[in-house]
Write a protein that holds these residues in place. Structure first.
Motif, PDB file in Angstrom:
ATOM      1  N   TYR A 124     -14.147   9.761  19.577  1.00 48.28           N
ATOM      2  CA  TYR A 124     -12.851   9.260  19.125  1.00 48.28           C
ATOM      3  C   TYR A 124     -12.001   8.815  20.310  1.00 48.28           C
ATOM      4  CZ  TYR A 124      -8.274   9.012  16.947  1.00 48.28           C
ATOM      5  OH  TYR A 124      -7.050   8.573  16.516  1.00 48.28           O
ATOM      6  N   GLU A 125     -12.013   9.606  21.370  1.00 51.87           N
ATOM      7  CA  GLU A 125     -11.253   9.221  22.564  1.00 51.87           C
ATOM      8  C   GLU A 125     -11.781   7.901  23.121  1.00 51.87           C
ATOM      9  OE1 GLU A 125      -9.414  11.261  26.569  1.00 51.87           O
ATOM     10  OE2 GLU A 125     -11.280  12.067  25.759  1.00 51.87           O
ATOM     11  N   ALA A 126     -13.099   7.763  23.170  1.00 55.82           N
ATOM     12  CA  ALA A 126     -13.681   6.509  23.645  1.00 55.82           C
ATOM     13  C   ALA A 126     -13.298   5.352  22.717  1.00 55.82           C
ATOM     14  CB  ALA A 126     -15.201   6.645  23.726  1.00 55.82           C
ATOM     15  N   PHE A 127     -13.287   5.612  21.427  1.00 54.67           N
ATOM     16  CA  PHE A 127     -12.910   4.595  20.437  1.00 54.67           C
ATOM     17  C   PHE A 127     -11.502   4.078  20.701  1.00 54.67           C
ATOM     18  CE2 PHE A 127     -10.248   4.453  16.576  1.00 54.67           C
ATOM     19  CZ  PHE A 127     -10.678   3.255  16.026  1.00 54.67           C
ATOM     20  N   THR A 128     -10.584   4.975  21.030  1.00 59.70           N
ATOM     21  CA  THR A 128      -9.201   4.551  21.226  1.00 59.70           C
ATOM     22  C   THR A 128      -9.018   3.717  22.492  1.00 59.70           C
ATOM     23  OG1 THR A 128      -8.606   6.617  22.364  1.00 59.70           O
ATOM     24  CG2 THR A 128      -8.328   6.565  19.978  1.00 59.70           C
ATOM     25  N   PHE A 129      -9.996   3.733  23.392  1.00 63.26           N
ATOM     26  CA  PHE A 129      -9.940   2.913  24.606  1.00 63.26           C
ATOM     27  C   PHE A 129     -10.719   1.604  24.470  1.00 63.26           C
ATOM     28  CE2 PHE A 129      -8.726   6.863  26.753  1.00 63.26           C
ATOM     29  CZ  PHE A 129      -7.789   6.398  27.655  1.00 63.26           C
ATOM     30  N   ALA A 130     -11.501   1.469  23.396  1.00 63.79           N
ATOM     31  CA  ALA A 130     -12.406   0.324  23.280  1.00 63.79           C
ATOM     32  C   ALA A 130     -11.624  -0.990  23.237  1.00 63.79           C
ATOM     33  CB  ALA A 130     -13.270   0.467  22.036  1.00 63.79           C
TER      34      ALA A 130
END
Length: 272
Positions: A124-130
């Motif tokens: 989820y954290e990676a998703f928010t940076f994508a």
């Protein structure tokens, strides 16, 4: 609020944490789920790219190599702890998708609710940076894959349900995410994540009075929520409630020492 102003606000408080959950879309009508528009600029993408490309110092790189070697030979019981250490190093360097990848590998080895939650949260954290739609879609699917496993065993985890909901808000089916957020608030009207995200979505869609109502509820039950306090001031400002906006921004000034928030607050106060 113009698009450029929204982006300026985001970057003014982004380092406080939590704002990476902002969707990459603007919901024009929160209630009916009307058309969507993409938000963001080249400047925003450039700033986020710099975070992704943060350098890794030599000591961290050496530690990373050692942990990766250990991970290859680790037992399932040892995998999660090693993956967490790998993830910490990658996250420090802004490589959130790499951190999630190793936590995902550990989750596949251990198949425990704890490992599913850690992997899902990392994705989820990676998703928010994508920065591109294809990567966002992939990371969102990974997030749902792991967090839904936890929710199947513990449906009361509204914090995880909120994260899953936000992956849908930025998808081709945003109303599914908004519906889930409403379900969270039906079950727990004081839920901080639910109130915050619904407030942000209202603000992004230009519904500032509705956003103010959400943030009022948020800070009523969670007065320490600095992002909510700040956005309440912004919502008052944008809905032309100038006296309330001035009072709210002054209260925020006494709640934090963060220079970026204070700078943004001073900018708003200067326009009142």
């Amino acid at each position: 609020m113009k698009k450029a102003q929204v982006i300026a606000v985001v970057f003014a408080v982004i380092f406080v944490g939590g704002l990476y959950s902002l969707p990459r879309v603007v919901v024009d009508n929160e209630e009916s789920g009307a058309a969507l528009q993409e938000s963001g600029t080249e400047e925003q993408s450039s700033a986020l790219n710099q975070m992704h490309d943060a350098p890794m110092d030599a000591d961290d790189r050496a530690s990373l190599y050692q942990f990766q070697q250990s991970f290859e030979d680790a037992s399932p019981e040892e995998s999660l702890g090693i993956a967490e250490k790998i993830g910490e190093i990658y996250s420090k360097a802004g490589k959130y998708d790499s951190a999630a990848y190793f936590l995902g590998l550990a989750a596949e080895r251990t198949s425990s609710p704890e490992s599913w939650e850690k992997a899902g949260t990392a994705y989820y954290e990676a998703f928010t940076f994508a920065l591109n739609e294809q990567k966002m879609s992939f990371l969102a699917e990974k997030t749902r894959n792991y967090l839904n496993k936890v929710l199947e065993k513990d449906p009361k985890r509204l914090d995880l349900k909120t994260k899953v909901a936000m992956t849908y808000v930025s998808s081709a089916n945003p109303m599914q995410g908004i519906t889930m957020l409403r379900e969270v608030l039906e079950e727990d009207p004081t839920n901080a994540d639910g109130l915050y995200n619904m407030g942000v979505l209202s603000m992004q869609s230009g519904q500032y009075k509705k956003a103010a109502e959400r943030f009022e509820e948020l800070v009523k039950y969670h007065p320490e929520h600095i992002q909510g306090q700040f956005y309440l001031g912004v919502s008052y400002f944008e809905s032309k409630q100038n006296n309330k906006a001035k009072k709210q921004f002054q209260e925020v000034q006494g709640m934090t020492q963060d220079p970026m928030i204070l700078s943004s607050v001073e900018s708003y106060l200067g326009r009142l």
